[in-house]
Design a protein around this motif. Structure first.
Motif, PDB file in Angstrom:
ATOM      1  N   PHE A   3       0.846  -1.185   0.000  1.00  0.00           N
ATOM      2  CA  PHE A   3       0.000   0.000   0.000  1.00  0.00           C
ATOM      3  C   PHE A   3       0.888   1.243   0.000  1.00  0.00           C
ATOM      4  CE2 PHE A   3      -2.464  -3.339   1.930  1.00  0.00           C
ATOM      5  CZ  PHE A   3      -3.764  -3.148   1.489  1.00  0.00           C
ATOM      6  N   ARG A   4       0.459   2.285  -0.731  1.00  0.00           N
ATOM      7  CA  ARG A   4       1.225   3.526  -0.778  1.00  0.00           C
ATOM      8  C   ARG A   4       0.267   4.717  -0.645  1.00  0.00           C
ATOM      9  NH1 ARG A   4       4.425   3.203  -6.287  1.00  0.00           N
ATOM     10  NH2 ARG A   4       5.505   5.044  -5.489  1.00  0.00           N
ATOM     11  N   TYR A   5       0.594   5.587   0.296  1.00  0.00           N
ATOM     12  CA  TYR A   5      -0.205   6.784   0.529  1.00  0.00           C
ATOM     13  C   TYR A   5       0.723   7.996   0.630  1.00  0.00           C
ATOM     14  CZ  TYR A   5      -3.456   3.163   2.124  1.00  0.00           C
ATOM     15  OH  TYR A   5      -4.233   2.042   2.214  1.00  0.00           O
ATOM     16  N   ARG A   6       0.200   9.138   0.278  1.00  0.00           N
ATOM     17  CA  ARG A   6       0.882  10.405   0.545  1.00  0.00           C
ATOM     18  C   ARG A   6      -0.052  11.297   1.344  1.00  0.00           C
ATOM     19  NH1 ARG A   6       4.426  13.553  -3.879  1.00  0.00           N
ATOM     20  NH2 ARG A   6       5.941  12.066  -3.010  1.00  0.00           N
ATOM     21  N   VAL A   7       0.478  11.877   2.413  1.00  0.00           N
ATOM     22  CA  VAL A   7      -0.272  12.777   3.293  1.00  0.00           C
ATOM     23  C   VAL A   7       0.310  14.179   3.130  1.00  0.00           C
ATOM     24  CG1 VAL A   7      -0.915  13.285   5.685  1.00  0.00           C
ATOM     25  CG2 VAL A   7      -0.703  10.897   4.916  1.00  0.00           C
ATOM     26  N   VAL A   8      -0.558  15.146   2.887  1.00  0.00           N
ATOM     27  CA  VAL A   8      -0.139  16.542   2.763  1.00  0.00           C
ATOM     28  C   VAL A   8      -0.901  17.364   3.793  1.00  0.00           C
ATOM     29  CG1 VAL A   8       0.073  18.547   1.256  1.00  0.00           C
ATOM     30  CG2 VAL A   8       0.304  16.248   0.299  1.00  0.00           C
ATOM     31  N   ILE A   9      -0.177  18.003   4.703  1.00  0.00           N
ATOM     32  CA  ILE A   9      -0.777  18.806   5.764  1.00  0.00           C
ATOM     33  C   ILE A   9      -0.575  20.266   5.389  1.00  0.00           C
ATOM     34  CG2 ILE A   9      -0.759  19.316   8.232  1.00  0.00           C
ATOM     35  CD1 ILE A   9       0.529  16.444   8.503  1.00  0.00           C
ATOM     36  N   HIS A  10      -1.665  21.010   5.337  1.00  0.00           N
ATOM     37  CA  HIS A  10      -1.622  22.338   4.742  1.00  0.00           C
ATOM     38  C   HIS A  10      -2.427  23.347   5.539  1.00  0.00           C
ATOM     39  CE1 HIS A  10      -5.793  21.917   3.139  1.00  0.00           C
ATOM     40  NE2 HIS A  10      -5.464  20.640   3.001  1.00  0.00           N
ATOM     41  N   LEU A  11      -2.175  24.613   5.280  1.00  0.00           N
ATOM     42  CA  LEU A  11      -3.003  25.689   5.785  1.00  0.00           C
ATOM     43  C   LEU A  11      -4.163  25.921   4.827  1.00  0.00           C
ATOM     44  CD1 LEU A  11      -0.318  28.310   6.934  1.00  0.00           C
ATOM     45  CD2 LEU A  11      -1.599  26.705   8.361  1.00  0.00           C
ATOM     46  N   GLY A  12      -5.285  26.404   5.359  1.00  0.00           N
ATOM     47  CA  GLY A  12      -6.433  26.719   4.525  1.00  0.00           C
ATOM     48  C   GLY A  12      -7.299  25.511   4.222  1.00  0.00           C
ATOM     49  N   ASP A  13      -8.384  25.753   3.472  1.00  0.00           N
ATOM     50  CA  ASP A  13      -9.289  24.676   3.103  1.00  0.00           C
ATOM     51  C   ASP A  13      -8.795  24.001   1.824  1.00  0.00           C
ATOM     52  OD1 ASP A  13      -9.950  26.359   0.998  1.00  0.00           O
ATOM     53  OD2 ASP A  13     -11.859  26.993   1.878  1.00  0.00           O
ATOM     54  N   VAL A  14      -9.624  23.144   1.239  1.00  0.00           N
ATOM     55  CA  VAL A  14      -9.213  22.403   0.055  1.00  0.00           C
ATOM     56  C   VAL A  14      -8.933  23.321  -1.123  1.00  0.00           C
ATOM     57  CG1 VAL A  14     -11.563  22.032  -0.820  1.00  0.00           C
ATOM     58  CG2 VAL A  14      -9.762  20.340  -1.319  1.00  0.00           C
ATOM     59  N   HIS A  15      -9.532  24.516  -1.137  1.00  0.00           N
ATOM     60  CA  HIS A  15      -9.317  25.445  -2.245  1.00  0.00           C
ATOM     61  C   HIS A  15      -7.975  26.167  -2.134  1.00  0.00           C
ATOM     62  CE1 HIS A  15     -13.435  24.650  -3.364  1.00  0.00           C
ATOM     63  NE2 HIS A  15     -13.849  25.012  -2.160  1.00  0.00           N
ATOM     64  N   ALA A  16      -7.324  26.043  -0.979  1.00  0.00           N
ATOM     65  CA  ALA A  16      -6.032  26.703  -0.793  1.00  0.00           C
ATOM     66  C   ALA A  16      -4.882  25.898  -1.392  1.00  0.00           C
ATOM     67  CB  ALA A  16      -5.772  26.941   0.693  1.00  0.00           C
ATOM     68  N   ILE A  17      -5.163  24.663  -1.784  1.00  0.00           N
ATOM     69  CA  ILE A  17      -4.152  23.815  -2.423  1.00  0.00           C
ATOM     70  C   ILE A  17      -4.720  23.332  -3.754  1.00  0.00           C
ATOM     71  CG2 ILE A  17      -3.074  23.039  -0.281  1.00  0.00           C
ATOM     72  CD1 ILE A  17      -4.741  20.446  -0.551  1.00  0.00           C
ATOM     73  N   ASP A  18      -3.859  22.882  -4.621  1.00  0.00           N
ATOM     74  CA  ASP A  18      -4.276  22.279  -5.892  1.00  0.00           C
ATOM     75  C   ASP A  18      -4.170  20.772  -5.733  1.00  0.00           C
ATOM     76  OD1 ASP A  18      -4.755  21.471  -8.469  1.00  0.00           O
ATOM     77  OD2 ASP A  18      -3.472  22.991  -9.406  1.00  0.00           O
ATOM     78  N   ALA A  19      -5.198  20.187  -5.119  1.00  0.00           N
ATOM     79  CA  ALA A  19      -5.160  18.752  -4.827  1.00  0.00           C
ATOM     80  C   ALA A  19      -5.036  17.902  -6.088  1.00  0.00           C
ATOM     81  CB  ALA A  19      -6.381  18.347  -4.007  1.00  0.00           C
ATOM     82  N   PRO A  20      -5.756  18.207  -7.185  1.00  0.00           N
ATOM     83  CA  PRO A  20      -5.565  17.388  -8.390  1.00  0.00           C
ATOM     84  C   PRO A  20      -4.123  17.399  -8.901  1.00  0.00           C
ATOM     85  CG  PRO A  20      -7.594  18.644  -8.556  1.00  0.00           C
ATOM     86  CD  PRO A  20      -6.872  19.155  -7.346  1.00  0.00           C
ATOM     87  N   ALA A  21      -3.464  18.568  -8.834  1.00  0.00           N
ATOM     88  CA  ALA A  21      -2.070  18.647  -9.282  1.00  0.00           C
ATOM     89  C   ALA A  21      -1.147  17.867  -8.348  1.00  0.00           C
ATOM     90  CB  ALA A  21      -1.628  20.097  -9.369  1.00  0.00           C
ATOM     91  N   LEU A  22      -1.409  17.959  -7.046  1.00  0.00           N
ATOM     92  CA  LEU A  22      -0.607  17.207  -6.081  1.00  0.00           C
ATOM     93  C   LEU A  22      -0.758  15.702  -6.308  1.00  0.00           C
ATOM     94  CD1 LEU A  22      -1.297  19.311  -2.864  1.00  0.00           C
ATOM     95  CD2 LEU A  22       0.905  19.083  -4.022  1.00  0.00           C
ATOM     96  N   PHE A  23      -1.978  15.275  -6.600  1.00  0.00           N
ATOM     97  CA  PHE A  23      -2.194  13.853  -6.860  1.00  0.00           C
ATOM     98  C   PHE A  23      -1.506  13.424  -8.153  1.00  0.00           C
ATOM     99  CE2 PHE A  23      -4.527  10.376  -8.878  1.00  0.00           C
ATOM    100  CZ  PHE A  23      -4.319   9.391  -7.924  1.00  0.00           C
TER     101      PHE A  23
END
Length: 313
Positions: A286-306
């Motif tokens: 199994f492989r996971y990546r965890v990203v801990i960030h400031l702000g809500d989901v709109h404060a990061i580009d989750a699709p790009a990170l994935f």
């Protein structure tokens, strides 16, 4: 345990190194950019290994303190939800999910540290690799688990790669139960139940426990307030993980969980069977990546990170 030579090499890293490790009797302590970040607890009492606490780059703790520490205003349910962990509630009928030392269940399994293979820091990242034996209630090893955890330094984000390789020592059946598998217990104030703005969002655009629990998605972000700041935890399931995209056992009270096995619970259909059987010599990874960030989901580009994570072979 980690050798003296390896420990000395960890401690002798140049001062410019941004991720460093310190070996203690029951844990490996992690520092990033000269500040304590977390501890990897090594299952000294037979309980499952776990990483606690998790922080943002600015130091805000996003995991619940209980049961490791007392903290005002926190919930105290599910004491087996400790920081960030990986375990499953039914492997050959044994419970590797709820393994608290006080449990009297005859099916309670346990984990035992076999050895720390590596604890190597670096300027941009550092990696711990440790091997554990999974023991049945009689103390017989039925599997080994190799955990490889990489911590990254970044001015704004805290990113962690968590890989688990399970090597069966006999035929293993992972039972169909919602009680599993990769989990993070979030700070109480972040939860949807706290009604302070906490929210979960998936790669499929689903929001709230009602729409998210038991559904499949490549990633999930759970965000909410801690000490007056909005913070979030993004968990991504790598495409090479079994049965990708994972089902999400993620709750309004603060459990952020990925579980591919609990299908009959998730679909509320007893005719479904999400169990999996693997033979000795057939490892499961199994492989996971965890990203801990400031702000809500709109404060990061989750699709790009994935996309970046998914491209890693």
């Amino acid at each position: 345990m980690i050798s003296r030579v390896l420990l000395a090499s960890c401690l002798a890293l140049p001062l410019c190194a941004q991720v460093t490790f310190t070996q203690e009797k029951d844990r490996i302590s992690v520092s990033i950019d000269g500040k304590p970040y977390t501890d990897f607890f090594l299952s000294a009492d037979g309980n499952k290994p776990y990483v606690y606490p998790l922080r943002t780059a600015s130091g805000v703790i996003v995991t619940r303190h209980f049961p490791m520490e007392e903290f005002p205003g926190e919930t105290n349910d599910h004491p087996h939800h400790r920081g960030m962990f990986f375990s499953h509630g039914e492997i050959n009928g044994y419970n590797f999910w709820a393994t608290e030392p006080g449990s009297k269940s005859p099916k309670k399994a346990s984990m035992a540290l076999k050895k720390v293979v590596e604890a190597k820091g670096g300027r941009k990242s550092g990696t711990i690799q440790a091997i554990f034996d999974g023991l049945d209630p009689q103390g017989k090893a039925i599997m080994t688990e190799t955990r490889t955890i990489t911590f990254y330094s970044d001015p704004k984000l805290r990113m962690i790669d968590y890989e688990i390789k399970i090597d069966p020592l006999e035929k293993l059946k992972f039972g169909d139960t919602k009680e599993g598998t990769f989990g993070i217990r979030l700070a109480t104030s972040m939860t949807e139940d706290a009604k302070l703005g906490g929210r979960m969002v998936t790669s499929e655009g689903k929001e709230t426990e009602k729409e998210v629990w038991g559904k499949r998605a490549a990633w999930l972000d759970y965000y909410g307030p801690v000490n007056g700041q909005t913070v979030g935890v993004l968990v991504m399931d790598h495409p090479t993980s079994p049965r990708h995209p994972t089902y999400w056992h993620t709750r309004a009270y603060g459990l952020l969980g990925a579980n591919i096995f609990g299908v009959h619970d998730f679909l509320n259909d007893k005719t479904q069977d999400g169990s999996m059987t693997i033979e000795a010599g057939q490892p499961l990874r199994f492989r996971y990546r965890v990203v801990i960030h400031l702000g809500d989901v709109h404060a990061i580009d989750a699709p790009a990170l994935f996309k970046v994570f998914a491209a890693i072979k």
